[in-house]
Scaffold this active site. Structure first.
Site, PDB file in Angstrom:
ATOM      1  N   ASP A   1       6.955  -4.176   1.417  1.00  0.00           N
ATOM      2  CA  ASP A   1       6.001  -4.445   2.498  1.00  0.00           C
ATOM      3  C   ASP A   1       6.539  -5.439   3.518  1.00  0.00           C
ATOM      4  O   ASP A   1       6.552  -5.172   4.725  1.00  0.00           O
ATOM      5  CB  ASP A   1       4.697  -5.002   1.922  1.00  0.00           C
ATOM      6  CG  ASP A   1       3.886  -3.954   1.177  1.00  0.00           C
ATOM      7  OD1 ASP A   1       4.123  -2.755   1.394  1.00  0.00           O
ATOM      8  OD2 ASP A   1       3.025  -4.342   0.375  1.00  0.00           O
TER       9      ASP A   1
ATOM     10  N   TYR B   1       8.002   2.679  -2.615  1.00  0.00           N
ATOM     11  CA  TYR B   1       9.029   2.746  -1.582  1.00  0.00           C
ATOM     12  C   TYR B   1      10.341   2.134  -2.071  1.00  0.00           C
ATOM     13  O   TYR B   1      11.422   2.668  -1.829  1.00  0.00           O
ATOM     14  CB  TYR B   1       8.551   2.021  -0.319  1.00  0.00           C
ATOM     15  CG  TYR B   1       7.149   2.387   0.091  1.00  0.00           C
ATOM     16  CD1 TYR B   1       6.723   3.718   0.094  1.00  0.00           C
ATOM     17  CD2 TYR B   1       6.230   1.410   0.456  1.00  0.00           C
ATOM     18  CE1 TYR B   1       5.425   4.058   0.447  1.00  0.00           C
ATOM     19  CE2 TYR B   1       4.931   1.738   0.810  1.00  0.00           C
ATOM     20  CZ  TYR B   1       4.533   3.060   0.799  1.00  0.00           C
ATOM     21  OH  TYR B   1       3.246   3.386   1.150  1.00  0.00           O
TER      22      TYR B   1
ATOM     23  N   ILE C   1       5.887  -0.761  -4.469  1.00  0.00           N
ATOM     24  CA  ILE C   1       6.727  -0.427  -5.617  1.00  0.00           C
ATOM     25  C   ILE C   1       7.297   0.989  -5.501  1.00  0.00           C
ATOM     26  O   ILE C   1       8.427   1.255  -5.920  1.00  0.00           O
ATOM     27  CB  ILE C   1       5.946  -0.615  -6.934  1.00  0.00           C
ATOM     28  CG1 ILE C   1       6.894  -0.609  -8.137  1.00  0.00           C
ATOM     29  CG2 ILE C   1       4.838   0.428  -7.068  1.00  0.00           C
ATOM     30  CD1 ILE C   1       6.214  -1.030  -9.428  1.00  0.00           C
TER      31      ILE C   1
ATOM     32  N   HIS D   1       2.679   2.706  -2.201  1.00  0.00           N
ATOM     33  CA  HIS D   1       2.660   1.253  -2.082  1.00  0.00           C
ATOM     34  C   HIS D   1       4.069   0.715  -2.302  1.00  0.00           C
ATOM     35  O   HIS D   1       4.999   1.458  -2.648  1.00  0.00           O
ATOM     36  CB  HIS D   1       1.670   0.627  -3.065  1.00  0.00           C
ATOM     37  CG  HIS D   1       0.258   0.591  -2.552  1.00  0.00           C
ATOM     38  ND1 HIS D   1      -0.093  -0.102  -1.413  1.00  0.00           N
ATOM     39  CD2 HIS D   1      -0.883   1.177  -3.017  1.00  0.00           C
ATOM     40  CE1 HIS D   1      -1.389   0.038  -1.193  1.00  0.00           C
ATOM     41  NE2 HIS D   1      -1.887   0.826  -2.148  1.00  0.00           N
TER      42      HIS D   1
END
Length: 369
Positions: free
Chosen positions: A162, A136, A134, A132
């Site tokens: 995102d 990446y 955080i 998710h």
């Protein structure tokens, strides 16, 4: 859904969006705001993991298809064959297993731009691992510069990985490839990985670091919450304000407005003086509530803004003047961006419901029962 006419700069562009969460629907929303005709392919309700909500579906059409059926596959294939571009945000290999990978359309729609957005990318050791936002951001090194001394790093949810590193880079890649396809007559695949996008966005930090202007030690780097002139500070009412007086003239004005005339503005970057001066600035800010600091500092050259809640931000005079938020059916939505001198973007509106346009689209495709 009631179609709202637009003469946005992307009017006439046809996009198929495979329903998902996070960056894919946000990218579709951006393109729809700019005038593109975006059709979301939804799965039957029992197979949906999360509804993206009204805002991310605004300006789109929605068709619900069971891709395990012949009708579902005929319909989605026909849609993609008519499209200029496709957006999908599944793990690598999912679209291929569905029988909808890019190779399927090389002959039938050679100009198709096939946009794929994932966290880790289409290849590499982590390509098939879950993750998710955080995660990446952490792998790029960017999360490490979002911390205070002695505290764990933190960042605003979904915005950096995102939306910025994923959706915005996907949109840039799609539009670049669409422009190129006008010359070449050929489409191509866009591999938009959040880890790549966030890494690219850290270019300024790497550039400053390479020239010695970005110290890794927080006590010598004003961006890392140690200076008296660039940070968030608590007010008397427990609210916060932000100061960002980096340039010498702005710093000098900050000292004057905080009644710190005894401080030498020429010593702004003497980091040995920062701890004591920061304590003085913090005490000054702590003496008044946020509203008083807004009255005293907002609109001046000290580089000031209050820390507002999402609800409060929509009512701030500057955001109101620019029409940055709308309330649709009682719910807040951010407005489309950026602004154009001639093109009219779609206004904020209630998003289409999953599958709301199924029958109409099937009729258009000649597949209605």
């Amino acid at each position: 859904m009631q179609e709202q006419k637009t003469n946005g700069p992307l009017k006439g562009l046809k996009i198929v969006e495979m329903a998902g969460i996070g960056p894919a629907p946000f990218c579709g929303m951006l393109l729809a705001d700019l005038g593109a005709e975006v059709t979301v392919v939804e799965r039957p309700a029992a197979l949906r993991s999360l509804n993206t909500g009204d805002a991310l579906n605004r300006g789109k059409r929605s068709i619900c298809l069971d891709l395990k059926t012949e009708l579902g596959m005929r319909a989605v294939t026909a849609l993609i064959n008519q499209a200029d571009a496709l957006i999908e945000g599944y793990r690598p290999g999912v679209m291929e297993r569905l029988g909808l990978g890019p190779a399927v359309f090389e002959a039938s729609n050679p100009k198709l731009v096939y946009g794929r957005v994932t966290g880790w990318g289409q290849n590499g050791p982590l390509a098939h691992a879950a993750g998710h936002d955080i995660n990446y951001v952490a792998l790029t090194g960017a999360l490490s510069v979002a911390s205070r001394a002695g505290q764990a790093p933190s960042l605003p949810a979904t915005l950096l990985g995102d939306m910025a590193g994923g959706a915005l880079f996907l949109a840039l890649g799609l539009l670049s490839a669409l422009l190129e396809s006008q010359r070449s007559g050929r489409g191509q695949i866009i591999d938009a990985a959040m880890v790549d996008g966030v890494g690219c966005m850290s270019a300024l930090i790497h550039s400053l670091r390479g020239t010695g202007m970005w110290p890794d030690a927080p006590q010598h780097n004003f961006f890392l919450h140690s200076s008296p002139f660039y940070d968030s500070f608590e007010c008397a009412d427990g609210r916060y304000v932000t100061l960002g007086a980096i340039e010498p003239q702005f710093y000098a004005e900050l000292l004057q407005r905080l009644d710190l005339q005894d401080v030498d503005p020429q010593a702004q970057f003497d980091t040995r003086q920062w701890p004591a001066l920061r304590a003085r600035v913090a005490a000054r800010i702590k003496a008044k509530p946020q509203s008083q600091w807004q009255t005293l500092l907002e609109g001046t050259d000290v580089c000031f803004a209050p820390v507002l809640s999402l609800e409060e931000a929509a009512s701030h005079p500057h955001n109101l003047a620019r029409g940055n938020f709308s309330r649709i059916d009682g719910k807040l939505q951010p407005s489309a961006a950026p602004r154009f001198s001639r093109s009219q973007l779609r206004p904020a509106q209630a998003g289409t419901k999953p599958g709301a346009d199924t029958e109409a689209i099937l009729r258009e495709l000649g597949l209605a029962s």
